[in-house]
Scaffold this active site. Sequence first.
Site, PDB file in Angstrom:
ATOM      1  N   ASN A 179      29.428  42.612  42.392  1.00  0.00           N
ATOM      2  CA  ASN A 179      29.581  41.868  43.641  1.00  0.00           C
ATOM      3  C   ASN A 179      31.042  41.840  44.071  1.00  0.00           C
ATOM      4  O   ASN A 179      31.922  41.479  43.269  1.00  0.00           O
ATOM      5  CB  ASN A 179      29.097  40.432  43.457  1.00  0.00           C
ATOM      6  CG  ASN A 179      27.599  40.315  43.390  1.00  0.00           C
ATOM      7  OD1 ASN A 179      26.892  41.302  43.171  1.00  0.00           O
ATOM      8  ND2 ASN A 179      27.089  39.113  43.581  1.00  0.00           N
ATOM      9  N   HIS A 190      35.400  33.771  41.248  1.00  0.00           N
ATOM     10  CA  HIS A 190      35.268  33.967  42.687  1.00  0.00           C
ATOM     11  C   HIS A 190      36.588  33.727  43.420  1.00  0.00           C
ATOM     12  O   HIS A 190      37.431  32.943  42.980  1.00  0.00           O
ATOM     13  CB  HIS A 190      34.225  32.997  43.268  1.00  0.00           C
ATOM     14  CG  HIS A 190      32.823  33.367  42.934  1.00  0.00           C
ATOM     15  ND1 HIS A 190      31.921  32.475  42.414  1.00  0.00           N
ATOM     16  CD2 HIS A 190      32.156  34.538  43.050  1.00  0.00           C
ATOM     17  CE1 HIS A 190      30.756  33.077  42.241  1.00  0.00           C
ATOM     18  NE2 HIS A 190      30.882  34.326  42.607  1.00  0.00           N
ATOM     19  N   ASP A 245      22.558  35.953  48.752  1.00  0.00           N
ATOM     20  CA  ASP A 245      23.389  35.659  47.581  1.00  0.00           C
ATOM     21  C   ASP A 245      23.759  34.178  47.464  1.00  0.00           C
ATOM     22  O   ASP A 245      23.947  33.485  48.470  1.00  0.00           O
ATOM     23  CB  ASP A 245      24.674  36.490  47.665  1.00  0.00           C
ATOM     24  CG  ASP A 245      25.408  36.557  46.343  1.00  0.00           C
ATOM     25  OD1 ASP A 245      24.746  36.731  45.302  1.00  0.00           O
ATOM     26  OD2 ASP A 245      26.649  36.441  46.349  1.00  0.00           O
ATOM     27  N   HIS A 246      23.877  33.718  46.218  1.00  0.00           N
ATOM     28  CA  HIS A 246      24.335  32.363  45.894  1.00  0.00           C
ATOM     29  C   HIS A 246      23.636  31.301  46.727  1.00  0.00           C
ATOM     30  O   HIS A 246      24.265  30.490  47.410  1.00  0.00           O
ATOM     31  CB  HIS A 246      25.856  32.262  46.042  1.00  0.00           C
ATOM     32  CG  HIS A 246      26.582  32.671  44.805  1.00  0.00           C
ATOM     33  ND1 HIS A 246      26.604  31.914  43.652  1.00  0.00           N
ATOM     34  CD2 HIS A 246      27.307  33.778  44.532  1.00  0.00           C
ATOM     35  CE1 HIS A 246      27.305  32.539  42.720  1.00  0.00           C
ATOM     36  NE2 HIS A 246      27.744  33.679  43.225  1.00  0.00           N
ATOM     37  N   THR A 264      35.955  39.119  48.314  1.00  0.00           N
ATOM     38  CA  THR A 264      37.329  38.783  48.701  1.00  0.00           C
ATOM     39  C   THR A 264      38.164  40.015  48.998  1.00  0.00           C
ATOM     40  O   THR A 264      39.023  39.992  49.886  1.00  0.00           O
ATOM     41  CB  THR A 264      37.988  37.940  47.591  1.00  0.00           C
ATOM     42  OG1 THR A 264      37.220  36.744  47.394  1.00  0.00           O
ATOM     43  CG2 THR A 264      39.408  37.551  47.969  1.00  0.00           C
ATOM     44  N   HIS A 310      30.020  38.966  38.985  1.00  0.00           N
ATOM     45  CA  HIS A 310      30.489  38.280  40.176  1.00  0.00           C
ATOM     46  C   HIS A 310      32.018  38.165  40.121  1.00  0.00           C
ATOM     47  O   HIS A 310      32.626  38.330  39.069  1.00  0.00           O
ATOM     48  CB  HIS A 310      29.889  36.877  40.261  1.00  0.00           C
ATOM     49  CG  HIS A 310      28.433  36.867  40.623  1.00  0.00           C
ATOM     50  ND1 HIS A 310      27.782  35.740  41.071  1.00  0.00           N
ATOM     51  CD2 HIS A 310      27.496  37.853  40.623  1.00  0.00           C
ATOM     52  CE1 HIS A 310      26.512  36.019  41.324  1.00  0.00           C
ATOM     53  NE2 HIS A 310      26.317  37.299  41.041  1.00  0.00           N
ATOM     54  N   GLY A 311      32.644  37.864  41.255  1.00  0.00           N
ATOM     55  CA  GLY A 311      34.101  37.690  41.277  1.00  0.00           C
ATOM     56  C   GLY A 311      34.856  38.969  40.980  1.00  0.00           C
ATOM     57  O   GLY A 311      35.969  38.939  40.447  1.00  0.00           O
TER      58      GLY A 311
END
Length: 289
Positions: free
Chosen positions: A233, A183, A84-85, A236, A211-212
Amino acid sequence: MPIAATGELITEAAARHGAVAAFNVITLEHAEAIVEGAEAARAPVILQISENAVKYHGGRLRPLARAAHETARAAAVPVALHLDHVHSPELLHQAAECGFSSAMFDAARLPYAENLAATRAAAVWAHGEGLRLEAELGQVGGKNGEPPLDAHAPGARTDPDEALAFVTATGVDALAVAVGTSHAMTSRDARIDHDLLARLRDAVPVPLVLHGSSGASDEELARAVAGGIAKVNIGTALNIAMTGAIRERLARDEQGVDPRPYLTQGRDAMARTVTRLMGVLSSAAVKPV
């Protein structure tokens, strides 16, 4: 169980108007917790390792990837591996040999033309290796001398027409879109632009990724899945669960020095979080809009 392919899991999820959950792996405890939580939810899952996690491990991908791979193989549910990323082409080119079936190449910080060219090159390489490639597109800057706008900057949004042109030109297999999440949010008050999401769903011919997602409430996540998100995704939320559990354990045992008791508590907390969030995504699958 054999390692699953990311593309198959996303395709199956989209067919039932649902989404597959992809959780970030930082430590072995993360991988174990994600699989345990997915088994409790009786649902497939994606273990994803980011470039930041690789940097944390001294820039070495293989040890953490091997740990995730073996954890996935022992699972009672389908588990896929996703890189990822990735900003570095050198790291991307390790994906196939390390057992990943997909990767997300992130060139969104570059001016649009450079982003498109770099992503297209990454997609050509990935397809040649049998991997699927995900990209991300937010509100693109770089016009009239403006710097490119990160997809998770406040107010960033993905334009449907630009997203269609980007996907067509690059050949990517999935697109992460900017619709209001960010994120590393530790609060869950992100507001998703569901009208924009519907327009993106109708315009873009590949699966959409959120995302986030840790920053969105259960209700917002369920609506996003029902509205067309096929991959969610989450990172956190697991770190919050793990850290909180470890703090609680250490507060009760200030003299303890063995890391296993507090890591066990942290791992268990992450597993419960995985199961709960996968339940949220699963419930959304029966409520298409």
